[in-house]
Scaffold this active site. Structure first.
Site, short mmCIF file in Angstrom:
data_model
loop_
_atom_site.label_atom_id
_atom_site.label_comp_id
_atom_site.label_asym_id
_atom_site.label_seq_id
_atom_site.Cartn_x
_atom_site.Cartn_y
_atom_site.Cartn_z
CD GLU A 1 -0.40 -7.07 -4.99
OE1 GLU A 1 -1.16 -6.62 -4.13
OE2 GLU A 1 0.63 -7.72 -4.71
CB CYS B 1 -3.58 3.26 3.90
SG CYS B 1 -2.34 2.90 5.09
CB SER C 1 1.52 -4.41 2.01
OG SER C 1 0.12 -4.59 2.04
CB CYS D 1 -9.22 -3.07 -3.34
SG CYS D 1 -7.99 -4.38 -3.42
CB CYS E 1 5.08 4.46 2.06
SG CYS E 1 3.69 3.53 1.40
CB CYS F 1 -3.35 -0.73 -8.31
SG CYS F 1 -3.34 -2.42 -7.64
CB CYS G 1 -7.89 0.93 -2.94
SG CYS G 1 -6.24 1.54 -3.29
CD GLU H 1 0.25 11.05 -4.61
OE1 GLU H 1 0.03 12.27 -4.62
OE2 GLU H 1 -0.52 10.23 -4.12
CB SER I 1 -4.56 -6.24 1.92
OG SER I 1 -3.51 -5.30 1.95
CG HIS J 1 -8.77 -5.40 3.75
ND1 HIS J 1 -7.99 -4.90 4.76
CD2 HIS J 1 -8.17 -4.97 2.61
CE1 HIS J 1 -6.98 -4.21 4.27
NE2 HIS J 1 -7.06 -4.25 2.96
CG ASN K 1 -7.10 6.96 5.55
OD1 ASN K 1 -7.30 7.50 6.63
ND2 ASN K 1 -6.04 6.19 5.33
N1 SAH Z 1 -1.40 -3.36 -3.10
C1 SAH Z 1 -0.88 -3.71 -1.84
C2 SAH Z 1 -0.06 -2.61 -1.19
C3 SAH Z 1 -0.55 -1.20 -1.32
S1 SAH Z 1 -2.04 -0.79 -0.48
C4 SAH Z 1 -1.99 -4.16 -0.90
O1 SAH Z 1 -3.15 -3.97 -1.25
O2 SAH Z 1 -1.68 -4.72 0.13
C5 SAH Z 1 -1.51 -0.63 1.21
C6 SAH Z 1 -2.64 -0.83 2.25
O3 SAH Z 1 -3.57 0.25 2.22
C7 SAH Z 1 -3.47 -2.10 1.98
O4 SAH Z 1 -3.66 -2.85 3.16
C8 SAH Z 1 -4.76 -1.52 1.50
O5 SAH Z 1 -5.81 -2.40 1.68
C9 SAH Z 1 -4.88 -0.27 2.33
N2 SAH Z 1 -5.88 0.68 1.83
C10 SAH Z 1 -6.35 0.80 0.59
N3 SAH Z 1 -7.29 1.77 0.52
C11 SAH Z 1 -7.40 2.28 1.77
C12 SAH Z 1 -8.17 3.34 2.33
N4 SAH Z 1 -9.00 4.05 1.60
N5 SAH Z 1 -8.03 3.59 3.65
C13 SAH Z 1 -7.13 2.89 4.38
N6 SAH Z 1 -6.37 1.90 3.90
C14 SAH Z 1 -6.50 1.59 2.60
FE1 SF4 Z 2 -4.21 -2.19 -5.53
FE2 SF4 Z 2 -3.58 -2.48 -2.94
FE3 SF4 Z 2 -5.25 -0.55 -3.75
FE4 SF4 Z 2 -6.03 -3.08 -3.81
S1 SF4 Z 2 -5.50 -1.87 -1.98
S2 SF4 Z 2 -6.36 -1.57 -5.44
S3 SF4 Z 2 -4.15 -4.10 -4.39
S4 SF4 Z 2 -3.09 -0.73 -4.26
#
Ligand code: SAH
Ligand code: SF4
Length: 355
Positions: A170, A345, A201, A116, A105, A112, A119, A92, A223, A225, A302
């Site tokens: 990532e 996100c 990111s 995390c 984006c 991935c 995510c 996407e 990221s 967190h 989210n």
């Molecule tokens: N993999 C990279 C880039 C893609 S994720 C990274 O993790 O930085 C982009 C951003 O969305 C990251 O900061 C991630 O932590 C955040 N993200 C992931 N899941 C989310 C969610 N459910 N709600 C809001 N942000 C989220």
């Molecule tokens: Fe991968 Fe970024 Fe999602 Fe973590 S937040 S699982 S690194 S896409």
């Protein structure tokens, strides 16, 4: 014979291809401009080339855009495209409009592998890396949709002015292809995006961060967190491999190379996990220890079906933001965009189970 895909080749590689036909550097430059300045996808439109050369190119090469499987438009104007590549894999790409500009984006992987816990993409595991061409062509397909080749026809400012590498995947688990794609996007003879308009990111793949600074110079977002290793590891298992100390040291190195720019620390607000005032104070102390030119981006969580986390209340987020600001750090709350179409996100997925 399978045709060679031109989108995603570096200029040197493209030159190498043309040299096979006895063509010189200026032809390669022209071809580059057809591809990346004019956005042409059809060899017959390359009018500065002889018919003979156009036919040779046609026979041996392809210029491919990913297929748009679906397009969804959010009530706030955010658009999400489900794109399909030649092998049927899907990702996407999201367009986030703002008043006089907007960011695409882009995704760097199908799924991935970082995993995390919060995510949606991470719950999908990794299928494969995207090629440089597949990364660049997400931006190119958006330019097709918005008719911005070589620039908007009615003379208005570009809608697609920025790129954020924050989609699925990532980027630093696919470093070479990501770097190659970013260098195509910033090449002055083609798309010519400024480095300042690109933000990458990462979840903090410390050993690769320096390479991004050296080979691209784009802005960095990390990221974070969580304010300490224990909490971070509990929501981001990758922290065991690259703990906070390593990530923040890599940030220091990044800033030595890409100077005068803040590093953005993304901080997801998870109810009762990382959103207390003590967490905020610990975070301020951590930033001061590493003397980083930092700003925060507080992200409202989210939720997605089965995630097991809840978003922090607005009051909590506001108090957290104020505490960081008292500590001397800018900490705006990132407004979630495109939530109604699961484009925000951490909500991106490519598999059938998506809602
Ligand atoms: N993999 C990279 C880039 C893609 S994720 C990274 O993790 O930085 C982009 C951003 O969305 C990251 O900061 C991630 O932590 C955040 N993200 C992931 N899941 C989310 C969610 N459910 N709600 C809001 N942000 C989220
Ligand atoms: Fe991968 Fe970024 Fe999602 Fe973590 S937040 S699982 S690194 S896409």
């Amino acid at each position: 014979m399978t045709k060679i895909e031109l989108i995603g080749l570096s200029f040197e590689e493209l030159l190498g291809e043309l040299e096979k036909f006895g063509e010189k550097k200026f032809r390669a430059k022209q071809l580059w401009q057809w591809l990346y300045f004019h956005g042409v996808t059809d060899f017959s439109k390359m009018t500065s080339f002889s018919k003979d050369l156009r036919e040779k190119l046609e026979q041996n090469y392809s210029i491919t855009r990913p297929k748009i499987v679906t397009e969804q438009i959010s009530s706030d104007g955010t658009r999400k495209w489900l794109l399909e590549f030649a092998d049927g894999q899907r990702i996407e790409t999201v367009y986030i409009p703002e008043e006089d500009r907007g960011a695409i984006c882009v995704s760097t992987q199908v799924g991935c592998g970082v995993g995390c816990k919060f995510c949606h993409t991470g719950s999908q595991r990794i299928t494969r890396n995207l090629t440089a061409g597949e990364i660049v062509s997400q931006f190119m397909v958006a330019r097709d949709v918005y008719g911005e080749w070589p620039s908007p026809s009615n003379g208005t400012p570009r809608k697609l002015s920025n790129v954020v590498v924050m989609g699925m995947g990532e980027p630093l688990h696919n470093t070479e292809n990501t770097i190659k794609a970013l260098n195509i996007l910033t090449d002055g003879e083609g798309i010519a995006l400024s480095k300042r308009r690109i933000t990458l990111s990462t979840s903090g793949i410390a050993p690769k961060m320096l390479q991004i600074a050296q080979e691209t110079g784009v802005k960095l977002a990390v990221s974070l967190h969580a304010p300490n290793n224990e909490k971070r590891t509990s929501i981001m298992p990758i922290n065991k491999q690259y703990p906070l100390e390593e990530v923040l040291k890599a940030c220091q190195e990044y800033q030595k190379i890409v100077t005068s720019r803040y590093i953005t620390f993304e901080y997801l607000m998870l109810k009762d996990i990382n959103d207390s005032l003590d967490d905020a104070r610990e975070l301020v102390a951590l930033m001061k220890k590493y003397k980083l030119g930092a700003k925060f981006n507080l992200i409202a969580f989210n939720p997605w079906p089965g995630c097991g986390f809840e978003p922090s209340s607005n009051n909590r987020i506001r108090a957290f933001s104020q505490e960081l600001e008292r500590g001397g750090f800018v900490a705006p709350v990132r407004v979630a965009r495109g939530q109604d179409i699961l484009a925000a996100c951490g909500q991106l997925k490519s598999k059938k189970e998506q809602n």
